[in-house]
Scaffold this active site. Sequence first.
Site, PDB file in Angstrom:
ATOM      1  N   ALA A 162     -36.648  47.076 -39.845  1.00  0.00           N
ATOM      2  CA  ALA A 162     -35.126  46.764 -39.660  1.00  0.00           C
ATOM      3  C   ALA A 162     -34.603  46.429 -41.019  1.00  0.00           C
ATOM      4  O   ALA A 162     -33.564  46.665 -41.544  1.00  0.00           O
ATOM      5  CB  ALA A 162     -35.078  45.993 -38.480  1.00  0.00           C
ATOM      6  N   TYR A 163     -35.494  45.316 -41.651  1.00  0.00           N
ATOM      7  CA  TYR A 163     -34.895  45.097 -42.928  1.00  0.00           C
ATOM      8  C   TYR A 163     -34.975  46.054 -44.063  1.00  0.00           C
ATOM      9  O   TYR A 163     -33.841  45.938 -44.632  1.00  0.00           O
ATOM     10  CB  TYR A 163     -36.131  43.994 -43.547  1.00  0.00           C
ATOM     11  CG  TYR A 163     -35.789  43.515 -44.946  1.00  0.00           C
ATOM     12  CD1 TYR A 163     -34.583  42.569 -45.216  1.00  0.00           C
ATOM     13  CD2 TYR A 163     -36.792  43.692 -45.730  1.00  0.00           C
ATOM     14  CE1 TYR A 163     -34.588  42.197 -46.424  1.00  0.00           C
ATOM     15  CE2 TYR A 163     -36.529  43.047 -47.157  1.00  0.00           C
ATOM     16  CZ  TYR A 163     -35.453  42.307 -47.460  1.00  0.00           C
ATOM     17  OH  TYR A 163     -35.257  41.908 -48.647  1.00  0.00           O
ATOM     18  N   ALA A 164     -36.121  46.709 -44.009  1.00  0.00           N
ATOM     19  CA  ALA A 164     -36.051  47.849 -45.165  1.00  0.00           C
ATOM     20  C   ALA A 164     -34.641  48.811 -44.774  1.00  0.00           C
ATOM     21  O   ALA A 164     -33.815  49.057 -45.925  1.00  0.00           O
ATOM     22  CB  ALA A 164     -37.138  48.859 -45.221  1.00  0.00           C
TER      23      ALA A 164
END
Length: 257
Positions: A162-164
């Site tokens: 999700a961060y990427a």
Amino acid sequence: MSGRLSNKVALITGSSRGIGRATALAFAREGAALIGVHYASNAEAAEATIRDIEAIGGKAVGIKADLRQGKPAADSIWEQFRAAALAATGEARLDILVNNAGIAPALPLAETDEPTFDELMTINYKTPFFLIQAVADHIKDNGRIINVSTGFTRIAAPSHPAYAASKGALETLTLALAPQFGARGITVNAIMPGVTATDMNAEWLASPDARAGAEALSVFTRVGEVDDVADVITFLASNDARWTTGQVIDATGGARI
Ligand SMILES: NC(=O)c1ccc[n+]([C@@H]2O[C@H](COP(=O)([O-])OP(=O)(O)OC[C@H]3O[C@@H](n4cnc5c(N)ncnc54)[C@H](OP(=O)(O)O)[C@@H]3O)[C@@H](O)[C@H]2O)c1
């Protein structure tokens, strides 16, 4: 001080600590006229950054806003900053925006719940989007918009999907906006740091095995220091980078190339 940012007015989100703080100090060393030191809640760290800027001979103002609040946070940042810029320089102006604040929880797919997903996307993508929207008509000709991404958009990161993806959205935004701002000589670029020694990584980098793994990622076999990244941001902010726009600049120390 070599003065590459003389008379420039800059706003750096998340500059109380880490890469943002190092960028604020680098901008001050380059002669920036005013630096907005944005933070979420760590007033003490923001004040320390401001003091250190002043010790270099620069001027800085603290800007408090929680990026979890989305557009209201973005609008508040600009309102606080424009008032401070007017008071400090006689003009409500901005030359350089650095969208740096972010969070990077290690959460594989199965462990990412919806509230956390929404929070990540809001802090790392949605609020920076609306901050660019808030400053768009005020940023000066030949200004700079710099978005801080991550090497995880180039290197697969099953530990941080999700961060990427939140940073991937920020990179796509960078490309999408470059033509519109180009008409006024404003460049829009992103930078992708690799593993950098900040509070974000302090806990897991304390393990010697984890640190050795992080060091092995880079062709320079070390972890990045905040100045390794801040110096590239400073280049992008300077007139030297006037012919570069819509790009994602790698500052991962050649990680997994
Ligand atoms: N460090 C790395 O290895 C690395 C690698 C690739 C990309 N990056 C990216 O680089 C950027 C800076 O990372 P860093 O390691 O320097 O971070 P850091 O040391 O953890 O500092 C985070 C900064 O962001 C602010 N912030 C955090 N959550 C916020 C929120 N909800 N609202 C407003 N501000 C908030 C913090 O403010 P307070 O002080 O008030 O908490 C602080 O100024 C991030 O976008 C990160 O994703 C970092």
